[in-house]
Design an enzyme around this catalytic site. Structure first.
Site, PDB file in Angstrom:
ATOM      1  N   ASP A  62       0.860  -1.187   0.000  1.00  0.00           N
ATOM      2  CA  ASP A  62       0.000   0.000   0.000  1.00  0.00           C
ATOM      3  C   ASP A  62       0.895   1.235   0.000  1.00  0.00           C
ATOM      4  O   ASP A  62       1.630   1.489   0.964  1.00  0.00           O
ATOM      5  CB  ASP A  62      -0.898  -0.027   1.233  1.00  0.00           C
ATOM      6  CG  ASP A  62      -1.844   1.162   1.319  1.00  0.00           C
ATOM      7  OD1 ASP A  62      -1.755   2.071   0.461  1.00  0.00           O
ATOM      8  OD2 ASP A  62      -2.671   1.189   2.251  1.00  0.00           O
ATOM      9  N   ASN A  89       5.153   4.165 -10.169  1.00  0.00           N
ATOM     10  CA  ASN A  89       4.030   4.254 -11.102  1.00  0.00           C
ATOM     11  C   ASN A  89       2.681   4.437 -10.419  1.00  0.00           C
ATOM     12  O   ASN A  89       1.793   5.075 -10.984  1.00  0.00           O
ATOM     13  CB  ASN A  89       3.993   2.991 -11.967  1.00  0.00           C
ATOM     14  CG  ASN A  89       2.702   2.865 -12.734  1.00  0.00           C
ATOM     15  OD1 ASN A  89       2.453   3.592 -13.687  1.00  0.00           O
ATOM     16  ND2 ASN A  89       1.849   1.938 -12.314  1.00  0.00           N
ATOM     17  N   TYR A 157      -4.420  16.229  -8.547  1.00  0.00           N
ATOM     18  CA  TYR A 157      -3.621  15.399  -9.451  1.00  0.00           C
ATOM     19  C   TYR A 157      -2.540  16.234 -10.144  1.00  0.00           C
ATOM     20  O   TYR A 157      -1.364  15.861 -10.184  1.00  0.00           O
ATOM     21  CB  TYR A 157      -4.537  14.741 -10.488  1.00  0.00           C
ATOM     22  CG  TYR A 157      -3.841  13.735 -11.375  1.00  0.00           C
ATOM     23  CD1 TYR A 157      -3.595  12.439 -10.919  1.00  0.00           C
ATOM     24  CD2 TYR A 157      -3.439  14.069 -12.666  1.00  0.00           C
ATOM     25  CE1 TYR A 157      -2.958  11.503 -11.731  1.00  0.00           C
ATOM     26  CE2 TYR A 157      -2.804  13.149 -13.486  1.00  0.00           C
ATOM     27  CZ  TYR A 157      -2.570  11.864 -13.013  1.00  0.00           C
ATOM     28  OH  TYR A 157      -1.935  10.945 -13.813  1.00  0.00           O
ATOM     29  N   LYS A 161       1.596  15.921  -9.817  1.00  0.00           N
ATOM     30  CA  LYS A 161       2.419  15.583 -10.981  1.00  0.00           C
ATOM     31  C   LYS A 161       3.460  16.668 -11.260  1.00  0.00           C
ATOM     32  O   LYS A 161       4.576  16.365 -11.693  1.00  0.00           O
ATOM     33  CB  LYS A 161       1.539  15.323 -12.198  1.00  0.00           C
ATOM     34  CG  LYS A 161       0.718  14.030 -12.088  1.00  0.00           C
ATOM     35  CD  LYS A 161       1.603  12.809 -11.823  1.00  0.00           C
ATOM     36  CE  LYS A 161       0.816  11.515 -11.794  1.00  0.00           C
ATOM     37  NZ  LYS A 161       1.689  10.334 -11.547  1.00  0.00           N
TER      38      LYS A 161
END
Length: 254
Positions: A62, A89, A157, A161
């Site tokens: 996890d 990833n 998000y 990133k």
């Protein structure tokens, strides 16, 4: 390209999508791949798909749990005694809500998975790679087109990133003294379960508020790109690579 025989790669989020494609490509290139993720049944499916081309090991982990991450790297060392490639990833997004309506819990869930998880994995990889013989290794981070430009209602998000780009640069610099190369693959519209919404129903929201379907590409193209980056000798590094659907709306302001 460097010989991948007897080299160990670890892929997080290996049960689906880009993680699965990269794992299969790495196995095909000769790496033994540690498949990490939360859902063991999905990892086993990836392993089964790659059994005819290479070796792999499934480990439940996890990325939001520091103890689970530590146990993952301990398992890698216990089983193989070294680590040559890490592909950070695993990732997630938040619901597409108005910026001011995104809850702190939703924000933190994305930060924990997309940024803190890769940070902790990179620390563990550094500790292993700097002390092993031969010394060094390679870390590849899954960035995104969102590391360059946002979609509507994607603050969490997009922020993580962009932050991954900073992590890539900082860890690449700090890894020089240990022969650790760090790079990033920025992905646009790979055909995975995460992007199925791009071709279903009304599609996805554009900056002008309209909804459209968007072109996608086979995730295998991303897997092959990761395998190329992983296979380079350590005196060469792909710092950033963008792999995107040719006709996706990005270049040319749409």
């Amino acid at each position: 390209m460097a010989d991948a025989t007897n080299k160990i790669a670890l892929v997080t989020g290996a049960g689906t999508g880009v993680g699965r494609a990269a794992s299969l490509a790495l196995m095909n290139a000769g790496f033994t791949v540690v498949l990490a993720g939360r859902r063991m049944e999905m990892l086993e499916e990836t392993k089964k798909l790659g059994d005819n081309v290479g070796k792999s090991l499934c480990v439940s982990a996890d990325m939001t749990n520091p103890g689970s991450i530590a146990a993952l790297f301990a398992k890698v060392m216990e089983t193989y005694g070294r680590l040559d490639v890490l592909f950070n990833n695993a990732g997630m997004g938040a619901p597409p809500v108005n910026f001011e309506d995104l809850s702190l819990e939703q924000w933190q869930a994305v930060v924990n998975t997309n940024l803190t998880g890769p940070f902790l994995c990179t620390q563990h990889a550094f500790r292993i790679m700097k002390d092993q013989n031969p010394r060094g290794g390679r870390i590849i981070n899954n960035g995104s087109i969102s590391a360059h430009a946002p979609r509507p209602f994607s603050a969490a998000y997009t922020s993580t990133k962009h932050a991954i780009t900073g992590l890539t640069k900082a860890s690449n610099l700090d890894g020089r003294m240990y022969d650790i190369a760090v790079g990033q693959v920025d992905i646009g519209n790979a055909a995975t379960p995460m992007t199925d919404r791009m071709v279903a129903g009304p599609g996805v929201m554009q900056p002008d508020g309209t909804m459209k379907h968007e072109p996608r590409m086979d995730a295998k193209a991303v897997g092959d790109a990761v395998a190329y980056m992983a296979g380079l000798p350590l005196d060469a590094n792909v710092l950033f690579m963008t792999v995107m659907a040719t006709k996706m709306p990005f270049v040319g302001r749409g």
